[in-house]
Enzyme design. Structure first.
Site, mmCIF file in Angstrom:
data_model
loop_
_atom_site.group_PDB
_atom_site.id
_atom_site.type_symbol
_atom_site.label_atom_id
_atom_site.label_comp_id
_atom_site.label_asym_id
_atom_site.label_seq_id
_atom_site.Cartn_x
_atom_site.Cartn_y
_atom_site.Cartn_z
ATOM 1 N N ASP A 1 -0.844 -0.263 2.425
ATOM 2 C CA ASP A 1 -0.226 0.855 3.134
ATOM 3 C C ASP A 1 -1.022 2.114 2.794
ATOM 4 O OD1 ASP A 1 1.400 2.921 3.998
ATOM 5 O OD2 ASP A 1 3.260 1.852 3.532
ATOM 6 N N HIS A 2 -1.722 2.629 3.790
ATOM 7 C CA HIS A 2 -2.635 3.740 3.525
ATOM 8 C C HIS A 2 -1.899 5.057 3.245
ATOM 9 C CE1 HIS A 2 -6.518 5.226 3.015
ATOM 10 N NE2 HIS A 2 -7.076 5.008 4.205
ATOM 11 N N ARG A 3 -0.571 5.061 3.455
ATOM 12 C CA ARG A 3 0.174 6.280 3.111
ATOM 13 C C ARG A 3 0.197 6.472 1.602
ATOM 14 N NH1 ARG A 3 5.858 5.063 5.663
ATOM 15 N NH2 ARG A 3 5.293 3.059 4.728
#
Ligand code: CAO
Length: 480
Positions: A450-452
């Protein structure tokens, strides 16, 4: 009288089915048409209605049983309604008898004294007998009147059903023609219990589609309806489909429950998480030697020491070192939830589709224990024996497609987790070492995250750590 309720023909060409759920318990009083079990065939998942009413004396099937058409599902003690009526009648009779006895206290006394039974005495008293006969004939008349009324009601219900069907087709026609015709809705067929539940759930029962015989609405129909409503609100509208039959023959098949669940969770994960996948590879030549040497030990303990088991153990160590990959994001609160436990889900390929059972507290378990548990849960998953709890609570997933093939792949992160490890097929390749080419076993690995929460560099560092641990397990042991 005991009545056997058997498995009816579910659909054309289907002679057997697997019991997915038993919906009633022994001692329950059930109605005719009430759903008693849910079964799954390779074609569909359906609820089986009871062909009679009464009290459940014995249930002959359990979840997971394979049953054939005509097999006994349960035994009823008799018709609940009839029994209740009979009991009421008996009570009434007893009452009248008691009244008579008190009127004829003297007679009763005499009975005791003279040894002549009260019943016999009654025979000797024609007046009383006449009265009793009158009473009984009155009751018989009332009963037959009641039965007539019941028949009338049943007939009316049948007619309502028929007229509902005709009205529905009329309704469709009216809609097509754009007529704004008011069509009176008849009451939907459902048991009082289901109606009550609908009221409690705030559902208008006439909006629910019944799957039982004659369109009867079951409890499961209600739940499916509310699920659908919820999904309608959450799901973005899918683009409409063209008519494929214009290009060739097509066949439509219903999705089974497992496929629907996979479709929903995959779509939700894909939509909620901005995915990135990072690729790496590891030289597993020495770990393969170790694996082969120790495979017998694992077999003796009831497990199989596989690449997956080793990767699960190494991933647990990596997650302790990189806690952000063992976390969840609470976007609403603006918080990250760091889990102090390491529960790893294993993607298992089954006939019914992908299932992800969870091995708990992997960080506290030995490689041998993990190998045994992995063998057990994979088997359970393939035999459809997993409980919902065994598939919950995972904080990370390991997905190994290497037994099948492929050079690499991009797994989807399972929401609300933040990362997943993908393993592809190891192969022997020439590697340039110390100015020479040497044959080495190379394993492709990938990490979707999850690049967040996870930056590219963190993802790369995490996967490299796993690669190094595969190449030099002692280094990982020293550092963890
Ligand atoms: N590279 C090369 N060979 C591999 C391998 C890999 N990465 N992974 C497994 N193998 C080999 C094993 O060594 C074994 O060979 P032998 O029988 O000669 O020992 C064979 O393939 C079968 O392995 P396995 O399946 O019995 O055992 P496993 O622990 O490696 O895998 C499991 C277990 C449950 C992960 C696997 O059976 C499975 O279901 N994989 C599919 C997962 C999936 O569908 N993922 C996609 C989900 S989407 O992200």
């Amino acid at each position: 009288m005991a009545t056997e309720i058997k498995l009816p023909q579910i659909s054309e060409g289907v002679d057997s089915a697997q019991v997915a759920e038993v919906l009633i318990s022994e001692g329950d009083t059930i109605e005719k048409e009430q759903s008693i079990i849910a079964v799954e065939t390779d074609k569909a998942s359906v609820e089986v209605p009871s062909s009679d009413s009464g009290k459940v004396k014995e249930i002959k099937v359990k979840e997971g049983d394979e049953i054939k058409v005509g097999d006994v599902i349960l035994i009823l003690e008799g018709d609940g309604e009839e029994e209740a009526e009979e009991a009421e009648e008996d009570e009434e009779k007893e009452e009248t008898e008691k009244e008579k006895k008190s009127d004829k206290g003297e007679a009763a006394k005499e009975e005791k004294k003279g040894g002549v039974s009260f019943r016999e005495k009654q025979k000797e008293e024609p007046e009383e007998k006449e009265e009793q006969e009158k009473e009984e004939s009155k009751k018989a008349a009332a009963k037959s009147e009641e039965q007539e009324q019941k028949k009338e009601e049943e007939k009316e219900e049948q007619e309502q059903k028929k007229s509902k069907e005709t009205e529905e087709s009329k309704e469709e026609k009216a809609e097509e023609e754009g007529e704004e015709k008011e069509i009176e809705k008849k009451e939907e067929p459902a048991s009082p219990g289901v109606r009550r539940l609908a009221r409690e759930m705030g559902v208008n029962i006439s909006d629910v589609e019944g799957s039982g015989e004659g369109g009867r609405i079951t409890e499961e129909d209600l739940k499916a309806h509310t699920r659908k409503q919820g999904q309608k609100e959450e799901k973005p509208k899918q683009p409409s489909l063209p008519d494929f039959s214009q290009w060739g023959e097509v066949e439509r098949k219903p999705l089974d429950n497992i496929r629907k669940a996979i479709a929903d969770s995959t779509a939700a994960s894909w939509q909620a998480i901005p995915h990135v996948t990072h690729f790496d590879e590891a030289d597993i030549s020495s770990i393969e030697e170790y694996r082969k040497k120790n495979s017998k030990k694992a077999e003796e303990s009831g497990g199989k020491l596989t690449v997956t088991a080793i990767l699960v153990k190494i991933a647990a160590n990596a997650l302790q070192r990189f806690p952000m990959l063992n976390a969840s994001i609470d976007a609403e609160q603006g918080e990250v939830i760091l889990k102090k436990y390491v529960h790893i889900g294993i993607a298992v390929d089954t006939e019914k589709g992908l299932l992800v059972p969870v091995i708990r507290d992997v960080d506290k378990k030995s490689l041998l224990e993990i190998a045994v548990e992995l063998t057990e849960i994979s088997e359970k998953a393939r035999n459809q024996k997993l409980s919902p709890e065994e598939m919950q609570g995972g904080s990370f997933v390991v997905s190994n497609l290497g037994g099948i093939g492929g050079t690499n792949f991009t797994p989807i992160v399972y929401h609300p987790q933040v990362a997943i490890l993908g393993i592809s097929k190891a192969k022997m390749v020439p590697v340039y070492i110390n100015e020479n080419f040497e044959p080495r076993q190379i394993l492709p690995i990938s990490l979707s995250y999850d690049h967040r929460l996870i930056d590219g560099a963190d993802g790369a560092r995490f996967l490299r750590w796993i690669g190094q641990a595969l190449e030099d397990p002692f280094k990982a042991l020293l550092e963890s």
